[in-house]
Design a protein around this motif. Structure first.
Motif, short mmCIF file in Angstrom:
data_model
loop_
_atom_site.label_atom_id
_atom_site.label_comp_id
_atom_site.label_asym_id
_atom_site.label_seq_id
_atom_site.Cartn_x
_atom_site.Cartn_y
_atom_site.Cartn_z
N HIS A 15 0.86 -1.19 0.00
CA HIS A 15 0.00 0.00 0.00
C HIS A 15 0.89 1.23 0.00
CE1 HIS A 15 -2.82 3.06 1.37
NE2 HIS A 15 -3.75 2.28 0.83
N VAL A 16 0.50 2.25 -0.72
CA VAL A 16 1.32 3.46 -0.87
C VAL A 16 1.66 4.10 0.49
CG1 VAL A 16 -0.65 5.01 -1.25
CG2 VAL A 16 1.60 5.60 -2.19
N LEU A 17 0.73 4.06 1.43
CA LEU A 17 1.01 4.66 2.75
C LEU A 17 2.03 3.83 3.53
CD1 LEU A 17 -2.58 5.80 3.77
CD2 LEU A 17 -0.72 7.17 2.78
N ASP A 18 1.99 2.49 3.37
CA ASP A 18 3.01 1.65 4.01
C ASP A 18 4.37 1.91 3.40
OD1 ASP A 18 1.34 0.45 5.86
OD2 ASP A 18 0.95 -1.30 4.61
N ALA A 19 4.43 2.06 2.07
CA ALA A 19 5.71 2.33 1.40
C ALA A 19 6.28 3.66 1.87
CB ALA A 19 5.52 2.33 -0.11
N ALA A 20 5.44 4.67 1.97
CA ALA A 20 5.90 5.99 2.42
C ALA A 20 6.42 5.91 3.86
CB ALA A 20 4.76 7.00 2.32
N ARG A 21 5.70 5.18 4.70
CA ARG A 21 6.13 5.06 6.11
C ARG A 21 7.46 4.32 6.21
NH1 ARG A 21 4.37 1.57 10.60
NH2 ARG A 21 3.18 0.41 9.06
N LEU A 22 7.64 3.27 5.41
CA LEU A 22 8.89 2.54 5.45
C LEU A 22 10.06 3.39 4.94
CD1 LEU A 22 10.39 -0.05 6.14
CD2 LEU A 22 9.96 -0.82 3.81
N TYR A 23 9.84 4.15 3.87
CA TYR A 23 10.90 5.06 3.39
C TYR A 23 11.31 6.03 4.49
CZ TYR A 23 11.32 3.88 -1.55
OH TYR A 23 11.61 3.25 -2.72
N ARG A 24 10.31 6.60 5.17
CA ARG A 24 10.62 7.55 6.25
C ARG A 24 11.42 6.86 7.35
NH1 ARG A 24 6.08 8.53 9.69
NH2 ARG A 24 7.22 7.17 11.04
N LEU A 25 10.98 5.67 7.78
CA LEU A 25 11.70 4.95 8.83
C LEU A 25 13.11 4.60 8.40
CD1 LEU A 25 8.87 2.57 10.11
CD2 LEU A 25 9.95 4.46 11.37
N ALA A 26 13.28 4.19 7.15
CA ALA A 26 14.62 3.85 6.65
C ALA A 26 15.53 5.07 6.65
CB ALA A 26 14.52 3.24 5.26
N LEU A 27 14.99 6.21 6.26
CA LEU A 27 15.80 7.43 6.26
C LEU A 27 16.14 7.90 7.68
CD1 LEU A 27 14.02 9.40 3.41
CD2 LEU A 27 16.35 8.48 3.37
N GLU A 28 15.18 7.78 8.58
CA GLU A 28 15.38 8.26 9.94
C GLU A 28 16.18 7.30 10.80
OE1 GLU A 28 11.45 8.97 11.43
OE2 GLU A 28 11.20 10.82 10.26
N LYS A 29 15.96 5.99 10.63
CA LYS A 29 16.55 5.02 11.55
C LYS A 29 17.30 3.89 10.88
CE LYS A 29 12.82 5.90 14.78
NZ LYS A 29 11.74 5.35 15.57
N GLY A 30 17.38 3.92 9.57
CA GLY A 30 18.00 2.82 8.84
C GLY A 30 19.51 2.76 9.02
#
Length: 103
Positions: A15-30
């Motif tokens: 889902h597009v919202l899940d993809a956006a949330r994962l990108y944000r998490l990867a950028l912030e905490k990856g």
């Protein structure tokens, strides 16, 4: 909407919202060099995808042959019968995509 053959080939989906949330998490905490994916299942069948789109557009989902695919699907026919499952890598730690129902 059409699918090729029985439509049992799968496409990985998120889902597009899940993809956006994962990108944000990867950028912030990856971690540097780490790979992440948001796919919680192996894939959604082409038939399920065609049926879901058909329901939204009030159109029937129809099976077509590989020979009919180029005329009906254009350039998408190159991909329409491929089985494109999700990665075998594990999802990100503590990742739980909660996308809405596909229907």
């Amino acid at each position: 909407m059409a699918y090729v053959g029985e439509g049992m080939n799968r496409w990985a989906a998120v889902h597009v919202l899940d993809a956006a949330r994962l990108y944000r998490l990867a950028l912030e905490k990856g971690r540097k060099g780490a790979r992440y994916h948001a796919i919680a299942e192996e894939g959604v069948s082409a038939r399920e995808i065609a049926e879901a789109i058909g329901r939204r557009l009030n159109l029937p989902a129809t099976s077509i042959s590989r020979e009919q695919a180029p005329e009906y699907l254009g350039q998408l026919a190159l991909f329409a019968s491929l089985d494109l499952t999700g990665s075998s890598a594990k999802p990100a730690k503590n990742w739980d995509g909660n996308r809405p129902d596909r229907g």
